[in-house]
Design a protein around this motif. Structure first.
Motif, short mmCIF file in Angstrom:
data_model
loop_
_atom_site.label_atom_id
_atom_site.label_comp_id
_atom_site.label_asym_id
_atom_site.label_seq_id
_atom_site.Cartn_x
_atom_site.Cartn_y
_atom_site.Cartn_z
N ALA A 136 174.21 62.84 40.42
CA ALA A 136 173.05 62.32 41.62
C ALA A 136 172.25 63.34 41.69
O ALA A 136 171.29 63.05 42.38
N ASP A 137 172.80 64.56 41.67
CA ASP A 137 172.00 65.84 41.83
C ASP A 137 171.22 66.61 40.70
O ASP A 137 170.80 67.58 41.00
N VAL A 138 171.14 65.81 39.75
CA VAL A 138 170.78 66.42 38.53
C VAL A 138 169.47 66.89 38.53
O VAL A 138 168.94 68.24 38.09
N HIS A 139 168.37 66.34 39.42
CA HIS A 139 167.10 66.86 39.53
C HIS A 139 167.20 68.15 39.81
O HIS A 139 166.19 69.03 39.43
N ASP A 140 167.92 68.72 41.09
CA ASP A 140 167.96 69.82 41.57
C ASP A 140 168.84 70.63 40.52
O ASP A 140 168.43 71.96 40.31
N ILE A 141 169.84 70.20 39.95
CA ILE A 141 170.58 71.14 38.96
C ILE A 141 169.82 71.75 37.96
O ILE A 141 169.94 73.12 37.69
N PHE A 142 169.03 71.08 37.16
CA PHE A 142 168.32 71.48 36.07
C PHE A 142 166.88 71.52 36.31
O PHE A 142 166.19 72.07 35.38
N GLY A 143 166.43 71.26 37.44
CA GLY A 143 165.08 71.41 37.80
C GLY A 143 164.25 70.60 37.11
O GLY A 143 163.04 70.99 36.53
N LEU A 144 164.73 69.39 36.78
CA LEU A 144 163.98 68.52 35.71
C LEU A 144 162.81 67.67 36.42
O LEU A 144 163.03 67.29 37.54
N GLY A 145 161.61 67.79 35.58
CA GLY A 145 160.41 66.86 36.29
C GLY A 145 160.55 65.49 36.27
O GLY A 145 161.40 65.03 34.97
N GLU A 146 159.85 64.56 36.85
CA GLU A 146 159.98 63.18 36.44
C GLU A 146 159.43 62.98 35.10
O GLU A 146 158.31 63.58 34.79
N GLY A 147 159.80 61.89 34.61
CA GLY A 147 159.47 61.46 33.13
C GLY A 147 159.70 62.21 32.07
O GLY A 147 159.19 62.28 31.01
N THR A 148 160.72 63.30 32.19
CA THR A 148 160.95 64.43 31.06
C THR A 148 161.90 63.97 30.17
O THR A 148 162.28 64.68 28.97
N LEU A 149 162.82 62.80 30.44
CA LEU A 149 163.79 62.58 29.69
C LEU A 149 163.77 61.50 28.81
O LEU A 149 163.04 60.36 29.04
N ASP A 150 164.17 61.35 27.40
CA ASP A 150 164.19 60.16 26.59
C ASP A 150 165.19 59.19 26.62
O ASP A 150 165.04 58.30 26.30
N GLY A 151 166.41 59.82 27.36
CA GLY A 151 167.49 58.94 27.39
C GLY A 151 168.45 59.72 28.16
O GLY A 151 168.63 60.96 28.24
N VAL A 152 169.57 58.85 28.98
CA VAL A 152 170.66 59.43 29.75
C VAL A 152 171.70 58.27 29.44
O VAL A 152 171.52 57.13 29.50
N LEU A 153 172.94 59.12 29.33
CA LEU A 153 174.20 58.56 29.29
C LEU A 153 174.96 58.65 30.38
O LEU A 153 175.05 59.98 30.61
N LEU A 154 175.74 57.72 31.17
CA LEU A 154 176.51 57.95 31.91
C LEU A 154 177.94 57.23 31.41
O LEU A 154 177.68 56.13 31.43
N ASP A 155 178.84 57.89 31.37
CA ASP A 155 180.17 57.37 30.90
C ASP A 155 181.33 57.52 32.05
O ASP A 155 181.88 58.66 32.36
N LEU A 156 181.04 56.63 33.02
CA LEU A 156 181.75 56.86 34.37
C LEU A 156 183.20 56.75 34.07
O LEU A 156 183.84 56.85 33.34
N GLY A 157 183.72 57.26 35.40
CA GLY A 157 185.23 57.17 35.54
C GLY A 157 185.93 58.43 35.41
O GLY A 157 185.22 59.64 35.61
N VAL A 158 187.07 58.57 34.86
CA VAL A 158 187.88 59.84 34.76
C VAL A 158 188.28 59.96 33.10
O VAL A 158 188.41 59.02 32.67
N SER A 159 188.29 60.95 32.68
CA SER A 159 188.65 61.44 31.31
C SER A 159 190.20 61.29 31.13
O SER A 159 190.98 61.48 32.33
N SER A 160 190.93 61.14 29.98
CA SER A 160 192.08 61.10 29.60
C SER A 160 192.73 62.20 30.19
O SER A 160 193.73 62.30 30.82
N HIS A 161 191.93 63.46 30.11
CA HIS A 161 192.59 64.67 30.32
C HIS A 161 193.01 65.01 31.69
O HIS A 161 193.88 65.31 32.12
#
Ligand SMILES: C[S@@+](CC[C@H](N)C(=O)[O-])C[C@H]1O[C@@H](n2cnc3c(N)ncnc32)[C@H](O)[C@@H]1O
Length: 316
Positions: free
Chosen positions: A88-113
């Protein structure tokens, strides 16, 4: 560097619906993508390998996951940027500008680890500390034990009813409040004992899973992150950019389904207005009408995939 999971001799996490993710995300040569929940890096590796020159921003709340992914993705080092943080904070973390990404994946929840390591406290196996913080101890925040020991009766009722879909939350709240006055909650055994007393029988595995998951959702404010994250991620997508989300329970799936449906509607006038007043334009379109689910053979190979639902949306 060797990953944590390799040292323990088991897979960190088996990625879910990889073929479906690649089909709907359709990474293009030289494109820029974000994996907002990189986990052990399985999906990230598949995305990076799927087309020439793909660049990937990758993020996870869990520092252990980022270390694991760093090790797995080292061959792609110059094409990957990794960070610890909330999508949810990705904009600040990487300083990405609007319209800069071709795609996003969110694979929610927790990992097996995360589930497999007793000390992370995501499991109801005996003797697990009630922790459940995705960011671990490093990032602070309330543990599941602290929530049980400190939340008001109203807050607890809300957690069990809204997040745990518990039909009679009051009896469980009463039990928790009576027990914590006597001895604070510390381990999974304390919560399982409270469930048993409240239900008047040993809780079925599905009851345990439901209530433990409700606490996890509260500890990590998962639904707030998802709601906030979806709208900021939408703004980062360029024209034709795709947002693909795999969720694992109905509360998450409902949020994704509603957001994608709303963004795909041209008219947002209130119901009952005979002629459109808003003159609205759809911001994009659904890429799959009904959520995709894992194939039977995938579920046989990886039972943890069974509740996965994939939805995808494309920006106009
Ligand atoms: C199902 S696993 C992802 C597995 C990954 N796709 C793979 O191939 O290994 C979910 C991951 O998402 C992370 N996570 C959950 N909510 C997050 C959030 N709001 N921001 C960043 N990471 C999050 C968890 O810490 C966990 O590592």
């Amino acid at each position: 560097m060797i990953g944590v999971a390799a040292v323990l001799g088991r897979a960190y996490h088996v990625p879910v619906m990889v073929a479906e993710v690649l089909r709907v995300l359709a990474p293009r040569v030289g494109g820029t993508y974000l994996d907002g929940t990189v986990g052990g890096g399985g999906h990230a590796e598949a995305i990076l390998s799927s087309a020439e020159g793909v660049r990937l921003y990758a993020l996870d709340r869990d520092p252990e996951a980022v270390e694991e992914a760093r090790s797995r993705l080292r061959l792609f080092a110059d094409r990957v940027r990794l960070a610890v943080g909330d999508f949810a904070d990705v904009h600040d973390i990487f300083g990405l500008g609007e319209g800069t990404l071709d795609g996003v994946l969110l694979d929610l929840g927790v990992s097996s680890h995360q589930i497999d390591l007793l000390e992370r406290g995501f499991t109801f196996r005996p003797g697990a500390p009630l922790d459940m913080r995705m960011g671990g101890a490093v990032h602070g925040g309330q543990t599941a034990a602290a929530v049980l020991n400190q939340a008001s009766e109203g807050e607890l009722r809300d957690i069990f009813r809204r997040y745990g879909e518990e039909r009679r939350p009051k009896r469980l709240v009463r039990e928790v409040v009576a027990r914590r006055a006597w001895k604070p909650f510390e381990t999974s055994d304390d919560l399982v004992a409270a469930l048993e007393a409240a239900f008047g029988r040993p809780p079925a595995p599905s009851d345990r899973a439901r209530i433990f998951q409700a606490l996890r959702i509260a500890v990590n404010r998962e639904l707030e992150s998802l709601t906030r994250g979806l709208s900021s991620l939408k703004r980062l997508l360029g024209s034709g950019g795709r947002l693909v989300v795999i969720s694992y329970h109905s509360l998450e799936d409902r949020i994704v389904k509603r957001a994608f449906a709303l963004w795909s509607r041209a008219c947002v006038c209130p119901p009952g207005i005979p002629v459109c007043q808003c003159g609205g334009k759809a911001e994009g379109r659904l890429l799959v009408r009904r959520a995709l689910v894992p194939s039977e053979s995938e579920v046989l190979r990886n039972p943890r995939a069974r509740s996965g639902k994939l939805r995808a949306w494309e920006r106009a």
